[in-house]
Design a protein around this motif. Structure first.
Motif, PDB file in Angstrom:
ATOM      1  N   GLU A  50     -49.725   2.266  56.251  1.00  9.93           N
ATOM      2  CA  GLU A  50     -50.680   1.598  57.128  1.00  9.93           C
ATOM      3  C   GLU A  50     -51.118   2.527  58.250  1.00  9.93           C
ATOM      4  OE1 GLU A  50     -51.448  -2.305  59.942  1.00  9.93           O
ATOM      5  OE2 GLU A  50     -49.557  -2.188  58.841  1.00  9.93           O
ATOM      6  N   LEU A  51     -50.187   3.274  58.824  1.00 10.50           N
ATOM      7  CA  LEU A  51     -50.533   4.242  59.861  1.00 10.50           C
ATOM      8  C   LEU A  51     -51.526   5.262  59.312  1.00 10.50           C
ATOM      9  CD1 LEU A  51     -50.066   5.414  62.732  1.00 10.50           C
ATOM     10  CD2 LEU A  51     -48.145   6.721  61.753  1.00 10.50           C
ATOM     11  N   GLU A  52     -51.263   5.786  58.128  1.00 10.55           N
ATOM     12  CA  GLU A  52     -52.169   6.744  57.498  1.00 10.55           C
ATOM     13  C   GLU A  52     -53.552   6.140  57.295  1.00 10.55           C
ATOM     14  OE1 GLU A  52     -50.175   7.673  53.863  1.00 10.55           O
ATOM     15  OE2 GLU A  52     -48.780   9.078  54.810  1.00 10.55           O
ATOM     16  N   SER A  53     -53.599   4.942  56.765  1.00 14.33           N
ATOM     17  CA  SER A  53     -54.868   4.282  56.476  1.00 14.33           C
ATOM     18  C   SER A  53     -55.681   4.039  57.743  1.00 14.33           C
ATOM     19  CB  SER A  53     -54.597   2.964  55.753  1.00 14.33           C
ATOM     20  OG  SER A  53     -55.795   2.257  55.553  1.00 14.33           O
ATOM     21  N   ARG A  54     -55.038   3.527  58.772  1.00 13.44           N
ATOM     22  CA  ARG A  54     -55.741   3.237  60.030  1.00 13.44           C
ATOM     23  C   ARG A  54     -56.256   4.523  60.685  1.00 13.44           C
ATOM     24  NH1 ARG A  54     -56.785  -1.983  59.846  1.00 13.44           N
ATOM     25  NH2 ARG A  54     -54.988  -3.195  59.228  1.00 13.44           N
ATOM     26  N   THR A 114     -52.579  14.706  61.682  1.00 11.26           N
ATOM     27  CA  THR A 114     -52.901  16.021  61.129  1.00 11.26           C
ATOM     28  C   THR A 114     -53.005  15.958  59.613  1.00 11.26           C
ATOM     29  OG1 THR A 114     -51.759  17.059  62.986  1.00 11.26           O
ATOM     30  CG2 THR A 114     -52.128  18.430  61.044  1.00 11.26           C
ATOM     31  N   ALA A 115     -52.114  15.205  58.993  1.00 11.68           N
ATOM     32  CA  ALA A 115     -52.079  15.120  57.530  1.00 11.68           C
ATOM     33  C   ALA A 115     -53.305  14.409  56.952  1.00 11.68           C
ATOM     34  CB  ALA A 115     -50.801  14.409  57.082  1.00 11.68           C
ATOM     35  N   VAL A 116     -53.824  13.409  57.642  1.00 12.10           N
ATOM     36  CA  VAL A 116     -54.957  12.652  57.082  1.00 12.10           C
ATOM     37  C   VAL A 116     -56.312  13.242  57.456  1.00 12.10           C
ATOM     38  CG1 VAL A 116     -53.639  10.492  57.036  1.00 12.10           C
ATOM     39  CG2 VAL A 116     -55.179  10.948  58.960  1.00 12.10           C
ATOM     40  N   TYR A 117     -56.322  14.232  58.325  1.00 16.15           N
ATOM     41  CA  TYR A 117     -57.599  14.774  58.799  1.00 16.15           C
ATOM     42  C   TYR A 117     -58.474  15.291  57.647  1.00 16.15           C
ATOM     43  CZ  TYR A 117     -61.073  17.464  61.338  1.00 16.15           C
ATOM     44  OH  TYR A 117     -62.262  17.964  61.799  1.00 16.15           O
ATOM     45  N   ALA A 118     -57.902  16.036  56.727  1.00 12.82           N
ATOM     46  CA  ALA A 118     -58.681  16.557  55.589  1.00 12.82           C
ATOM     47  C   ALA A 118     -59.265  15.407  54.768  1.00 12.82           C
ATOM     48  CB  ALA A 118     -57.817  17.461  54.714  1.00 12.82           C
ATOM     49  N   ASP A 119     -58.508  14.340  54.598  1.00 10.38           N
ATOM     50  CA  ASP A 119     -59.014  13.168  53.865  1.00 10.38           C
ATOM     51  C   ASP A 119     -60.138  12.494  54.634  1.00 10.38           C
ATOM     52  OD1 ASP A 119     -57.216  13.455  51.700  1.00 10.38           O
ATOM     53  OD2 ASP A 119     -55.646  12.452  52.840  1.00 10.38           O
TER      54      ASP A 119
END
Length: 154
Positions: A50-54, A114-119
């Motif tokens: 959920e944190l990643e998605s938001r 940082t991890a989701v930025y590319a997505d």
């Protein structure tokens, strides 16, 4: 397989109720430890997802705001970014609630951001047609800016 482990496979809701009763009664030796550990691990993974998605949605909308808003508002007088603003507001609120209810996620907030930025860049490129080279290599927003209700990029 114990009766409780079998119950996990056949009636999850009853398994949960029974597990809670055993924990309250401190009857730890009767617990289905394997499945209990699996459930606890899944809860943590669910909160992380959920944190990643938001964060993905929030960062994508901030990027669109920063790199496309001006162009669209110049082309279409009626474009005011209202739907983007609503999404940004909602994602910030949901993130604030998530962090309040699961404070342990604060420890992985920057790493996840940082991890989701590319997505997020990929999502914005798919939605807008802008090339990936339009955007900075690293996330241009701080954790504080992401959660700041008043922050909108230029």
């Amino acid at each position: 397989m114990t009766d409780l482990a079998t119950l996990y496979q056949t009636d999850y809701s009853v398994w949960v109720q029974h597990t809670v009763e055993l924990l309250r009664a401190r009857r730890f030796d009767e617990l289905d430890i394997e499945h209990l550990l699996e459930e606890l691990s899944d809860m943590s993974k669910s909160e992380q997802r959920e944190l990643e998605s938001r964060l993905l949605v929030l960062i994508a909308h901030l990027l669109k705001w920063q790199y496309q808003y001006q162009t669209l508002s110049e082309r279409w007088r009626e474009f005011d970014g209202r739907s983007w603003r609503a999404t940004i507001i909602e994602q910030r609120k949901r993130l604030t609630l998530l962090l309040r209810n699961s404070p342990g996620l604060k420890a992985i907030f920057i790493e996840t951001m940082t991890a989701v930025y590319a997505d997020a860049i990929e999502l914005v490129c798919d939605e807008t047609g802008l090339p990936a080279t339009t955007f900075p290599i690293n996330c241009p927003y701080t954790a504080e800016q992401l959660l700041d209700k008043t922050y909108y990029p230029n």
